[in-house]
Motif scaffolding. Structure first.
Motif, PDB file in Angstrom:
ATOM      1  N   ALA A   1     -46.228   1.804  -6.627  1.00 38.66           N
ATOM      2  CA  ALA A   1     -46.302   0.490  -5.967  1.00 38.66           C
ATOM      3  C   ALA A   1     -47.635   0.189  -5.485  1.00 38.66           C
ATOM      4  N   ASP A   2     -48.699   0.667  -6.766  1.00 34.47           N
ATOM      5  CA  ASP A   2     -49.936   0.475  -6.085  1.00 34.47           C
ATOM      6  C   ASP A   2     -50.659  -0.782  -6.760  1.00 34.47           C
TER       7      ASP A   2
ATOM      8  N   GLY B   1     -44.003  -1.858  -2.142  1.00 36.28           N
ATOM      9  CA  GLY B   1     -43.874  -0.159  -1.478  1.00 36.28           C
ATOM     10  C   GLY B   1     -43.377  -0.309  -0.136  1.00 36.28           C
ATOM     11  N   SER B   2     -43.959  -1.198   0.789  1.00 34.02           N
ATOM     12  CA  SER B   2     -43.109  -1.189   1.990  1.00 34.02           C
ATOM     13  C   SER B   2     -41.650  -1.466   2.003  1.00 34.02           C
TER      14      SER B   2
ATOM     15  N   ASP C   1     -51.257   4.473   1.263  1.00 31.33           N
ATOM     16  CA  ASP C   1     -52.233   3.352   0.538  1.00 31.33           C
ATOM     17  C   ASP C   1     -53.609   3.910   0.851  1.00 31.33           C
TER      18      ASP C   1
ATOM     19  N   ILE D   1     -44.328   7.378  -2.111  1.00 34.74           N
ATOM     20  CA  ILE D   1     -44.375   5.939  -2.426  1.00 34.74           C
ATOM     21  C   ILE D   1     -45.991   5.735  -2.333  1.00 34.74           C
TER      22      ILE D   1
ATOM     23  N   GLY E   1     -39.137  -3.707  -5.179  1.00 32.93           N
ATOM     24  CA  GLY E   1     -39.040  -2.412  -4.214  1.00 32.93           C
ATOM     25  C   GLY E   1     -37.625  -1.987  -3.967  1.00 32.93           C
TER      26      GLY E   1
ATOM     27  N   LEU F   1     -45.445   7.039   2.607  1.00 34.62           N
ATOM     28  CA  LEU F   1     -45.822   5.980   2.000  1.00 34.62           C
ATOM     29  C   LEU F   1     -47.302   5.981   2.114  1.00 34.62           C
TER      30      LEU F   1
ATOM     31  N   ALA G   1     -48.726   0.250  -0.323  1.00 33.18           N
ATOM     32  CA  ALA G   1     -47.974  -0.412   0.882  1.00 33.18           C
ATOM     33  C   ALA G   1     -48.212  -1.853   0.883  1.00 33.18           C
TER      34      ALA G   1
ATOM     35  N   SER H   1     -52.536  -0.581 -12.068  1.00 31.32           N
ATOM     36  CA  SER H   1     -51.902   0.535 -11.294  1.00 31.32           C
ATOM     37  C   SER H   1     -52.591   1.698 -11.850  1.00 31.32           C
TER      38      SER H   1
END
Ligand code: FAD
Length: 395
Positions: A152-153, A16-17, A34, A9, A295, A32, A12, A157
């Motif tokens: 999920a950035d 993402g979390s 970041d 992933i 998410g 995960l 975060a 993105s």
């Protein structure tokens, strides 16, 4: 080739979390990553709507958030251009105000506690898919390999772009905001509407408020953030009164343009979630809900695809279907409101009618708070009562 995780992933934030928490709790091997080290800040109005609060509850994160200082709010105040206003309660549930620097730190910590491997300070600048894996790279020197990737950035993105899932800018507003020391009662959430611009206020229980404005893009091109902020506040008289004598506690944070979407949100072995998939203008304060919920939807789809062994984009279609079912009409309402809310000749009348018919105002807040089905206001009876029925109370 060795596989580092079932699911990688990237990012975060809430999207993402949330995905990492759900997958790790189901026993899926998750990494995960970041680019930031937490706690990290993020331009935001700091308002979790009742729908977001419900997802946080489902993720069993809400008690930690409230214990650490998140404050619940049960009403929202909306002020039109001429000062007409209404305050209405959420029909069910409550919102929560809490600085993102703290919210996101709790969520990533919960992902770690659930069993996800957390890698901070890993900026993904390249990503690639093969027939049986997905790889992410940082500076080309560090890489990780997974069977499936959740991107999920956030807005613009980088990872989605590297995978050819181009993010399309819609030419939206720019935002500028800061924390202020203010007097007056809290906790409270407020929305101040102007001509083509607006301001959101999150008054925490203490005398601190987050004031976040969204402005036409040229305002921040022609002026410094301080100037743009001051000029815009002068166009929002009630907010100007509230900020008279207020002391700024933080630097201004700018962001934008806000509002865009990726051309595709799935591909073989890839799912996009949160702002990386789609970001709406933050006027209605629904972005955290969309991030958390997308998410969890991405995580559910990923878990099912992993157990079936089919990670092709065909196997990920349920994600598209769930997004369309859950988000489609919410987006229609959000866009409609953005269209109607910043018009000084129209908005005050609508706000006055909502004030005079509290039941309609409550339903509207329920829908924009992701706590009621959008069908409640996308029906002729609602529109007729809003526009034509005799008001019981004068604005
Ligand atoms: C000014 C403003 C005010 C807002 N106010 C509200 C509000 O009050 N309520 C609300 O619900 N919504 C609000 N929103 C929207 C909300 O902030 C977003 O919708 C939400 O943060 C999206 O969450 P996310 O997890 O998708 O992305 P983010 O929260 O943006 O998280 C993305 C993460 O990805 C990381 N990252 C980025 N690039 C990389 C990379 N290349 N490699 C590795 N990591 C990377 C970042 O460090 C970040 O931690 C607001 C937005 C703005 C701009």
């Amino acid at each position: 080739m060795s596989i580092d995780a079932d699911v990688l992933i990237v990012g975060a934030g809430p999207a993402g979390s949330a995905a990492a928490i759900l997958l790790a709790r189901r026993g899926v091997r998750v990494i995960l990553v970041d680019r930031a080290k937490f706690p990290r800040d993020k331009p935001c109005g700091d308002y979790c709507d009742p729908g977001a609060v419900r997802v946080l509850e489902e993720l069993r994160c809400l008690p930690d958030i409230l214990a650490a200082g998140g404050v619940a709010i049960s009403v929202m105040r909306v002020v039109a251009q001429d000062g007409t206003e209404f305050t209405a309660p959420f029909p069910n549930g409550s919102g929560v105000l809490w600085p993102r620097i703290q919210l996101d730190a709790v969520l990533i910590e919960r992902a770690a506690r659930a069993g996800a491997t957390i890698v901070e300070g890993f900026r993904v600048d390249h990503a690639a898919r093969t027939d049986d894996s997905v790889e992410i790279y940082s500076d080309r020197s560090r890489s990780m390999t997974g069977r499936l990737l959740i991107v999920a950035d956030g807005m613009r993105s980088m990872t989605a772009r590297r995978l050819g899932l181009y993010s399309e800018l819609s030419g939206g507003r720019f935002t500028v905001g800061a924390y202020f020391s203010v007097s007056g009662a809290g906790p409270a959430g407020e929305l101040h509407l102007g001509r083509g611009l607006y301001g959101g206020v999150a008054r925490f229980a203490s005398d601190v408020a987050n004031v976040c404005l969204a402005l036409p893009r040229d305002r921040l091109k022609r002026h410094t953030p301080d100037q743009a902020f001051a000029r815009a506040v002068a166009e929002l008289p009630r907010l100007a009164d509230e900020l008279a004598g207020a002391r700024r506690l933080s630097a201004f944070r700018c962001s934008g343009p806000v509002g865009f979407r990726a051309s595709r949100v799935t591909a073989d072995r890839v799912l996009l979630a949160g702002d990386a998939a789609m970001q709406i203008d933050p006027m209605t304060g629904q972005g955290i809900f969309f991030a958390l919920r997308s998410g969890t939807l991405a995580a559910e789809t990923a878990a099912a695809a992993l157990s079936s062994g089919d990670l092709s984009s065909n196997a990920l279609v349920p994600y598209l279907r769930r997004r369309a079912e859950e988000f489609g009409r919410k987006l229609t309402v959000a866009k409609l409101l953005q269209h109607l809310s910043l018009r000084p000749h129209l908005t005050p009348r609508l706000v006055g009618r909502l004030r005079a018919q509290p039941n309609l105002a409550t339903q509207l807040l329920g829908v924009t708070g992701d706590a009621l089905d959008p069908g409640r206001i996308l029906m002729p009876q609602y529109v007729w009562r809003l526009l034509f029925s005799p008001s019981t109370q004068r604005a």
